[in-house]
Design a protein around this motif. Structure first.
Motif, short mmCIF file in Angstrom:
data_model
loop_
_atom_site.label_atom_id
_atom_site.label_comp_id
_atom_site.label_asym_id
_atom_site.label_seq_id
_atom_site.Cartn_x
_atom_site.Cartn_y
_atom_site.Cartn_z
N THR A 120 10.94 3.20 13.77
CA THR A 120 9.92 2.91 14.78
C THR A 120 10.60 2.60 16.11
OG1 THR A 120 9.81 0.51 14.50
CG2 THR A 120 8.50 1.86 12.96
N PRO A 121 9.85 2.64 17.20
CA PRO A 121 10.44 2.33 18.52
C PRO A 121 10.96 0.89 18.63
CG PRO A 121 8.29 3.40 18.77
CD PRO A 121 8.48 3.11 17.31
N ARG A 122 10.52 0.01 17.76
CA ARG A 122 10.96 -1.39 17.83
C ARG A 122 12.34 -1.61 17.22
NH1 ARG A 122 5.39 -1.55 16.81
NH2 ARG A 122 5.74 -1.53 14.57
N PRO A 130 8.53 8.24 1.11
CA PRO A 130 9.43 8.31 2.27
C PRO A 130 8.91 7.53 3.49
CG PRO A 130 8.54 10.49 1.76
CD PRO A 130 8.06 9.54 0.70
N LYS A 131 7.63 7.22 3.49
CA LYS A 131 7.06 6.49 4.63
C LYS A 131 7.67 5.09 4.78
CE LYS A 131 2.79 5.37 6.90
NZ LYS A 131 1.36 5.39 6.94
N ILE A 132 8.18 4.52 3.69
CA ILE A 132 8.75 3.19 3.82
C ILE A 132 9.99 3.21 4.72
CG2 ILE A 132 10.20 3.22 1.74
CD1 ILE A 132 9.20 0.20 1.42
N ARG A 133 10.79 4.27 4.65
CA ARG A 133 11.95 4.39 5.54
C ARG A 133 11.50 4.51 6.99
NH1 ARG A 133 14.26 8.97 3.97
NH2 ARG A 133 15.69 8.05 2.47
N GLU A 189 0.83 -1.21 0.00
CA GLU A 189 0.00 0.00 0.00
C GLU A 189 0.87 1.26 0.00
OE1 GLU A 189 -2.63 -0.30 3.34
OE2 GLU A 189 -3.30 -2.30 2.74
N ILE A 190 1.94 1.25 0.77
CA ILE A 190 2.82 2.42 0.85
C ILE A 190 3.47 2.71 -0.50
CG2 ILE A 190 5.01 3.23 1.84
CD1 ILE A 190 4.15 1.83 4.47
N ARG A 225 20.52 -0.90 2.81
CA ARG A 225 20.33 0.48 3.26
C ARG A 225 20.10 1.40 2.06
NH1 ARG A 225 22.01 2.16 8.08
NH2 ARG A 225 23.62 0.54 8.12
N GLU A 226 20.90 1.23 1.00
CA GLU A 226 20.72 2.03 -0.21
C GLU A 226 19.39 1.73 -0.88
OE1 GLU A 226 23.98 1.82 -2.98
OE2 GLU A 226 25.43 2.42 -1.45
N LEU A 227 18.97 0.48 -0.82
CA LEU A 227 17.67 0.11 -1.39
C LEU A 227 16.55 0.85 -0.67
CD1 LEU A 227 15.73 -1.58 -3.11
CD2 LEU A 227 15.94 -3.40 -1.39
N ILE A 228 16.57 0.87 0.65
CA ILE A 228 15.53 1.56 1.42
C ILE A 228 15.54 3.05 1.09
CG2 ILE A 228 14.75 2.18 3.74
CD1 ILE A 228 15.86 -0.61 4.63
N ASP A 229 16.74 3.64 1.02
CA ASP A 229 16.84 5.06 0.66
C ASP A 229 16.28 5.32 -0.73
OD1 ASP A 229 17.99 5.67 3.11
OD2 ASP A 229 20.05 5.66 2.33
N TYR A 230 16.57 4.45 -1.68
CA TYR A 230 16.08 4.58 -3.04
C TYR A 230 14.55 4.53 -3.06
CZ TYR A 230 15.29 3.63 -7.99
OH TYR A 230 14.85 3.69 -9.29
N LEU A 231 13.99 3.55 -2.37
CA LEU A 231 12.53 3.40 -2.34
C LEU A 231 11.87 4.61 -1.69
CD1 LEU A 231 12.35 -0.35 -1.31
CD2 LEU A 231 11.86 0.61 -3.58
N ALA A 232 12.50 5.14 -0.63
CA ALA A 232 11.95 6.33 0.04
C ALA A 232 11.99 7.54 -0.88
CB ALA A 232 12.73 6.60 1.33
N GLU A 233 13.06 7.68 -1.64
CA GLU A 233 13.21 8.83 -2.52
C GLU A 233 12.32 8.75 -3.76
OE1 GLU A 233 16.65 10.79 -5.34
OE2 GLU A 233 17.28 9.81 -3.48
N HIS A 234 12.22 7.57 -4.35
CA HIS A 234 11.51 7.44 -5.62
C HIS A 234 10.03 7.03 -5.50
CE1 HIS A 234 15.71 7.33 -6.97
NE2 HIS A 234 15.22 7.88 -8.06
N TYR A 235 9.64 6.50 -4.35
CA TYR A 235 8.26 6.03 -4.22
C TYR A 235 7.53 6.69 -3.05
CZ TYR A 235 9.40 2.66 -7.79
OH TYR A 235 9.78 2.09 -8.98
#
Length: 93
Positions: A48-50, A39-42, A11-12, A27-37
């Motif tokens: 999160t607190p967990r 930012p909530k995925i990061r 959904e995100i 880490r680069e994959l997460i940054d890429y996904l946050a930038e191109h799709y």
């Protein structure tokens, strides 16, 4: 590389699968996904607190069927022919 998303991450991102090129680590994959799709995925995976020293990701990321927590965590190296699966944390009781 192919990246497949499940449940809330689908959904995100707004898709069940994307192709990503030029990332070398999880880490680069997460940054890429946050930038191109989205930012909530990061936020959902890393902020999160967990999340802590023994749990660098809130959820589960598999690379070619192997949990990155059993590899090199966020520093797990990625190749162009890899397949990553990103799952939200499991719930229940």
């Amino acid at each position: 590389m192919k990246v497949r998303f499940y449940a809330t991450f689908r959904e995100i991102i707004g898709r069940k699968e994307v192709e990503v090129h030029g990332v070398r680590t999880v880490r680069e994959l997460i940054d890429y996904l946050a930038e191109h799709y989205n930012p909530k995925i990061r936020e959902e995976l890393l902020e999160t607190p967990r999340v802590g020293p023994d749990k660098p990701v809130d959820g589960m990321i598999l690379v070619n069927g192997h949990n990155v927590l059993h590899l090199d965590g966020l520093d797990t190296e990625l190749k162009e022919d890899d397949v990553a699966h990103i799952f939200p944390p499991a719930g229940g009781g």
